[in-house]
Write a protein that holds these residues in place. Sequence first.
Motif, PDB file in Angstrom:
ATOM      1  N   HIS A 180      26.575 -51.560 -11.763  1.00 13.53           N
ATOM      2  CA  HIS A 180      27.666 -52.534 -11.647  1.00 13.53           C
ATOM      3  C   HIS A 180      28.548 -52.173 -10.451  1.00 13.53           C
ATOM      4  N   ASP A 182      32.815 -52.146  -9.351  1.00 15.16           N
ATOM      5  CA  ASP A 182      34.081 -52.087 -10.083  1.00 15.16           C
ATOM      6  C   ASP A 182      35.083 -53.166  -9.660  1.00 15.16           C
ATOM      7  N   ARG A 198      37.134 -43.761  -4.699  1.00 11.63           N
ATOM      8  CA  ARG A 198      37.500 -42.864  -5.793  1.00 11.63           C
ATOM      9  C   ARG A 198      36.855 -41.509  -5.607  1.00 11.63           C
ATOM     10  N   HIS A 271      26.698 -49.194  -8.730  1.00 11.11           N
ATOM     11  CA  HIS A 271      26.610 -47.760  -9.038  1.00 11.11           C
ATOM     12  C   HIS A 271      26.684 -47.540 -10.540  1.00 11.11           C
TER      13      HIS A 271
HETATM   14 FE   FE2 Z   1      32.017 -48.114 -12.095  1.00 10.55          FE
END
Ligand code: FE2
Length: 296
Positions: A180, A182, A198, A271
């Motif tokens: 998916h 984010d 991140r 990811h």
């Molecule tokens: Fe994620």
Amino acid sequence: MSITAIKKGIGIHSNLPNIFENIQINSGVVHHSEHRGSKITYGGGSFLPLYIDEAYIPKRDWKMLSKNEKQCLHPQAKLKDHNNIYLGELPESVKKHLKRIDFSHCKTREDVIESFAKNQEVTEKLNEELNKFLNSISNSKPFHLNCITTNLPNLEMVACDISRLPENFTVEERKYMGLHNDGTKFMKLHTTYKFGNRICINLGAEARHFVYVNLSMIQVHNMLKKKMDTSKLNVYNVAECFFKYYPNYPVIKIKQGRYQYYIAPTDNCFHDGSTLGNTSLDINMVYFGNFNHQNH
Ligand SMILES: [Fe+2]
């Protein structure tokens, strides 16, 4: 079946030795309905993970990278927070505090939080050193702790969409998302690259894996234009559309050892994490920010 070659896209860089020994590639994904899951043993029982309807899972035919594939995954000349993934190891100044907190008995996230609380002094020092380190790899924009997460061991895909579940859901009722992105309602496919990246630090006892597709959302959009009317394509349905039309596009798997971290633009690429084969609780710390490792 012919093997699809990866395009030049989101590359990988690292100061760790022999980095390519920790990276593998496969021949694409399968829809979860065609996937034979692995059983999770949890609290005395065992269950097969459930997936959301549109979940796609990487195939298990992992192999080492070819010379061409290594070349293709070389980072782009201009390292930006949205076009590269970095794999590194925490500096000793942070590790020495972490090593003093024992997580080996932890079975849940609550146990992990309790371990930090029980070691208040060490946790404070850890925080201080970790902030120094994060400042050193962050640009001028602020970063913030997103969460301390835990995942069960032996989970093929760890991300799960709890917003679709009733209150007090059980572990067995969780539905995993598969690969998916984010993206949120604040983003469009051509703006996901503007939302930073991140850092995810592995605090667990075992290595885990980060899996991803080395294409930015703009590249994905351009590829889908050749297959479908993209007027209704958005950050929510893009993964399902991409994997439906390009199931043979390879997935990359990066081994993330204990006290190692990855930095990745998770809004801008497909990811997930994986704890397949592990036997102990997976523990991570995730910060959101604009991390850039080029000066190290
Ligand atoms: Fe994620």
